[in-house]
Design an enzyme around this catalytic site. Structure first.
Site, PDB file in Angstrom:
ATOM      1  N   ILE A  29      -4.837  53.820  81.031  1.00  0.00           N
ATOM      2  CA  ILE A  29      -4.901  54.222  79.623  1.00  0.00           C
ATOM      3  C   ILE A  29      -5.568  55.588  79.503  1.00  0.00           C
ATOM      4  O   ILE A  29      -6.700  55.785  79.958  1.00  0.00           O
ATOM      5  CB  ILE A  29      -5.684  53.174  78.793  1.00  0.00           C
ATOM      6  CG1 ILE A  29      -5.052  51.786  78.966  1.00  0.00           C
ATOM      7  CG2 ILE A  29      -5.717  53.566  77.329  1.00  0.00           C
ATOM      8  CD1 ILE A  29      -5.991  50.650  78.602  1.00  0.00           C
ATOM      9  N   LYS A  30      -4.822  56.509  78.885  1.00  0.00           N
ATOM     10  CA  LYS A  30      -5.314  57.886  78.792  1.00  0.00           C
ATOM     11  C   LYS A  30      -5.954  58.099  77.422  1.00  0.00           C
ATOM     12  O   LYS A  30      -5.326  57.843  76.386  1.00  0.00           O
ATOM     13  CB  LYS A  30      -4.125  58.836  79.002  1.00  0.00           C
ATOM     14  CG  LYS A  30      -4.488  60.212  79.482  1.00  0.00           C
ATOM     15  CD  LYS A  30      -3.208  60.919  79.921  1.00  0.00           C
ATOM     16  CE  LYS A  30      -3.437  62.357  80.246  1.00  0.00           C
ATOM     17  NZ  LYS A  30      -2.169  63.079  80.398  1.00  0.00           N
ATOM     18  N   LEU A  31      -7.187  58.560  77.458  1.00  0.00           N
ATOM     19  CA  LEU A  31      -7.986  58.728  76.244  1.00  0.00           C
ATOM     20  C   LEU A  31      -8.553  60.145  76.228  1.00  0.00           C
ATOM     21  O   LEU A  31      -8.815  60.713  77.290  1.00  0.00           O
ATOM     22  CB  LEU A  31      -9.177  57.758  76.280  1.00  0.00           C
ATOM     23  CG  LEU A  31      -8.859  56.270  76.453  1.00  0.00           C
ATOM     24  CD1 LEU A  31     -10.093  55.527  76.958  1.00  0.00           C
ATOM     25  CD2 LEU A  31      -8.387  55.686  75.127  1.00  0.00           C
TER      26      LEU A  31
END
Ligand code: G3P
Length: 215
Positions: free
Chosen positions: A82-84
């Site tokens: 998951i890219k944040l």
């Protein structure tokens, strides 16, 4: 050093995978928009081609929205990361999602203390953007070196994923600076295997052979 491809193009991903050198994929909203495809569907297609980490970026900018979207992305496949964004809400979401067992990639990192903070929050990857610092006359590669030194000083396990790589010189400098991963556009992946002396040498070998033995 691991090699990821920075694209949402399935065709480019398949071509890089066929070369036998692909360890993962990074996508972002701009890359998905360029392809004009459904985000979730494309992520699922990518995860069928690549076994390694596939970064899926959230669109939400608030903590609650990032958690909802992140959990949704995580259900697509086991290899989703998951890219944040490197913001305060992103940091909080990183901590929550990492504690739940998801892997995270903290993106848009432009200074070494952002990298220290996200490592403390449990990030699996941090993405310093080399080319965009170079664009504003700052040395993007210096940032890679600084993060490497900080992570090594404290034994922080977060992997440095060098991003916004624009050309082969960036790629080689990242490898020399000790980045754990480089995410590289397809064009640059193919560029590095071309050298005029390789092409000329091959041509001469074949010409000599054919001269001696015929076609
Ligand atoms: O990996 C990040 C990348 O997609 C951004 O690259 O060239 O738009 O700065 P660029």
């Amino acid at each position: 050093m691991d090699l990821y491809i920075d694209t949402a193009s399935l065709d480019e991903i398949k071509q890089a995978a066929d070369m036998g050198v692909l360890d993962g994929v990074t996508t972002n909203p701009s890359l998905i928009a360029k392809e004009g495809v459904d985000y979730g569907k494309r992520l699922a297609e990518i995860c069928e081609v690549v076994e390694g980490p596939v970064s899926a970026e959230v669109i939400a900018t608030d903590y609650a929205g990032m958690i909802t979207e992140g959990r949704h992305h995580a259900k697509i496949a086991d290899n989703i990361v998951i890219k944040l964004p490197c913001t305060i809400d992103g940091l909080k979401a990183c901590k929550t999602l990492s504690d739940e067992g998801s892997r995270t990639n903290l993106t848009l990192c432009f200074q070494p203390l952002q990298a220290l903070m996200v490592a403390k929050a449990g990030a699996y990857l941090v993405s310093p953007f080399i080319g965009r610092l170079d664009d504003i006359a700052q040395d993007g590669m210096e940032l890679i070196g600084q993060i490497r030194e900080i992570y090594d000083n404290y034994g922080l396990p977060t992997k440095i994923l060098a991003a916004s790589i624009r050309h082969p010189l960036h790629f080689v400098q990242c490898a020399l600076a000790g980045a754990d991963v480089a995410t590289v556009p397809f064009k640059v992946i193919t560029q590095v295997m071309h050298h005029p002396l390789t092409d000329n040498g091959l041509e001469k070998f074949l010409a000599d052979y054919n001269k001696a033995f015929g076609q």
